[in-house]
Write a protein that holds these residues in place. Structure first.
Motif, short mmCIF file in Angstrom:
data_model
loop_
_atom_site.label_atom_id
_atom_site.label_comp_id
_atom_site.label_asym_id
_atom_site.label_seq_id
_atom_site.Cartn_x
_atom_site.Cartn_y
_atom_site.Cartn_z
N LEU A 261 0.85 -1.20 0.00
CA LEU A 261 0.00 0.00 0.00
C LEU A 261 0.88 1.24 0.00
O LEU A 261 1.93 1.28 0.64
N ILE A 262 0.40 2.28 -0.70
CA ILE A 262 1.11 3.56 -0.73
C ILE A 262 0.37 4.55 0.17
O ILE A 262 -0.84 4.74 0.01
N MET A 263 1.13 5.17 1.06
CA MET A 263 0.51 6.12 1.99
C MET A 263 1.27 7.45 1.98
O MET A 263 2.45 7.50 1.66
N HIS A 264 0.57 8.50 2.35
CA HIS A 264 1.19 9.83 2.50
C HIS A 264 0.28 10.62 3.44
O HIS A 264 -0.94 10.62 3.25
N PRO A 265 0.85 11.30 4.45
CA PRO A 265 -0.02 12.01 5.39
C PRO A 265 -0.64 13.28 4.82
O PRO A 265 -1.59 13.83 5.38
N GLY A 266 -0.08 13.77 3.71
CA GLY A 266 -0.55 15.04 3.16
C GLY A 266 -0.05 16.21 4.00
O GLY A 266 0.24 16.02 5.17
N PRO A 267 0.09 17.38 3.42
CA PRO A 267 -0.10 17.68 2.00
C PRO A 267 1.05 17.14 1.17
O PRO A 267 2.19 17.10 1.63
N MET A 268 0.73 16.72 -0.07
CA MET A 268 1.75 16.11 -0.92
C MET A 268 2.45 17.16 -1.77
O MET A 268 1.81 18.07 -2.28
N ASN A 269 3.74 16.99 -1.95
CA ASN A 269 4.46 17.73 -2.98
C ASN A 269 4.58 16.78 -4.17
O ASN A 269 5.49 15.94 -4.21
N GLU B 122 1.19 10.08 -10.69
CA GLU B 122 0.41 8.89 -11.09
C GLU B 122 0.37 7.84 -9.98
O GLU B 122 -0.63 7.18 -9.76
N VAL B 123 1.50 7.70 -9.29
CA VAL B 123 1.56 6.75 -8.19
C VAL B 123 0.61 7.20 -7.07
O VAL B 123 -0.14 6.41 -6.51
N HIS C 62 -5.45 1.51 -7.29
CA HIS C 62 -5.23 0.13 -6.85
C HIS C 62 -4.19 0.04 -5.74
O HIS C 62 -4.14 -0.95 -5.02
N ARG C 63 -3.35 1.04 -5.63
CA ARG C 63 -2.25 0.96 -4.65
C ARG C 63 -2.31 2.04 -3.57
O ARG C 63 -1.89 1.81 -2.44
N SER C 64 -2.77 3.23 -3.94
CA SER C 64 -2.69 4.36 -3.02
C SER C 64 -3.91 4.40 -2.10
O SER C 64 -5.05 4.29 -2.55
N VAL C 65 -3.66 4.55 -0.79
CA VAL C 65 -4.77 4.64 0.17
C VAL C 65 -4.79 6.03 0.83
O VAL C 65 -5.28 6.20 1.94
#
Ligand code: ASP
Length: 337
Positions: A278-286, A294-295, A300-303
């Motif tokens: 699984l791909i995670m990021h707390p945000g905010p994203m750069n 795209e990732v 299908h992968r990013s939550v």
């Protein structure tokens, strides 16, 4: 302790569960919480995920209570999420904007705390740019305090919402291999996650350039990598972090372009992780700096959006469990607690 207002189990998930007690008056960090404390918070949050997906989202367990969101640093997700959480539990929620407050006129943190305390809030949610400021404030007020992020120290509700997202997807945290990648040095998200994942039996890898790792990284019970491909090999979870340039005092990376080349998550680097990682990021994203766009948007992968959803449920659980320590709690807390 009992109250004349009986809770309705049909509309209030908390009322249908046996009384449980979170043994802390404040939530200042994940460090110091036990595995049962964390499991209790996550189990409780699960109920609120269901409630938040229902048409009728409102319940009344915090009716008559006042929550103040005191944010000394900018926030979109965390502040909105706490506001929604408090309102869904029936509380009155006040957002105190520091830009328009007396803090700008030179009032100290402690003066602000004492002033707010005189207004008798029941719970305070505080974000501050200095590590340790929220714990200091908690000593000066009579209500429960939740840390909404203090400097580069801790962001406990972020780690809890990350854990809830992972647990709901993977069934358990135990035995998972989790890579936390990027600006570890400035990240309260990384610190809270390391404590939580270690406590719950996951294995943690940190992947970062040497300049963005704290000197004590090796003592955190983690494995350290400087190469994304090696670090990502066979991991179950890829947790990306934002480059926190507002906390940079000096040049930590040569350029964002070069940073992306070595540490930005793209499909080539992701291919080293498990196929169902699984791909995670707390945000905010750069976008284009620590993560390829795209990732980030790969359904299908990013939550990443699921993390935001879990955030509201986790904050409801934290508010409600801390509120159980308040006077005149409606009777679900056993006497003496
Ligand atoms: N939103 C998270 C925090 O407040 C992560 C970030 O800002 O990069 O720490």
């Amino acid at each position: 302790m009992s109250s004349s207002r009986a809770a309705n189990p049909a509309t209030d998930p908390a009322a249908s569960r046996p009384s449980v007690t979170f043994p802390h008056r404040h939530l200042l960090g994940i460090e110091g919480l036990s595995a049962p404390d964390i499991a209790l918070l996550l189990d409780h949050s699960d109920h609120y995920v269901d409630l938040n997906r229902a048409v009728e989202k409102k319940q009344s367990s915090l009716r008559g209570r006042t929550i103040i969101n005191l944010f000394f640093e900018n926030s979109t997700r965390t502040r909105t999420s706490f506001e929604l959480a408090g309102k869904r539990l029936g509380a009155d929620v006040i957002n105190m904007s520091v830009a328009t407050s007396s803090v700008k006129k030179g009032e100290t943190l402690i003066d602000t705390a004492i002033t707010l305390n005189a207004m008798h809030p029941d719970l305070l949610v505080v974000r501050h740019q200095d590590s340790g400021a929220v714990a200091l404030l908690a000593q000066k007020v009579g209500c429960g305090v939740i840390n909404g992020g203090d400097g580069s120290h801790e962001h406990p509700t972020q780690a809890l919402l990350d854990a809830l997202t992972i647990r709901r997807r993977k069934g358990s945290l135990e035995g998972l291999l989790v890579a936390i990648c990027g600006d570890i040095l400035h990240s309260r998200v990384a610190r809270s996650n390391i404590h939580l994942l270690n406590t719950m039996g996951a294995r943690v890898r940190l992947i970062a350039p040497p300049t963005l790792l704290p000197a004590y990284a090796e003592n955190l019970g983690v494995e350290v990598f400087h190469d994304m491909r090696k670090g990502l090999t066979d991991v179950d979870i890829v947790m990306m972090l934002r480059l926190q340039m507002e906390r940079f005092h000096g040049a930590f990376v040569p350029s964002t372009r070069e940073y992306f080349h070595f540490y930005g998550l793209d499909y080539a680097k992701l291919s080293f992780a498990k196929p169902d990682a699984l791909i995670m990021h707390p945000g905010p994203m750069n976008r284009g700096v620590e993560i390829d766009t795209e990732v980030a948007d790969d359904i299908h992968r990013s939550v990443i959006h699921e993390q935001v959803e879990m955030g509201v449920a986790v904050r409801m659980a934290c508010l409600e469990l801390l509120a159980r320590h308040l006077p005149n709690w409606r009777g679900t807390t056993p006497p003496g607690l």
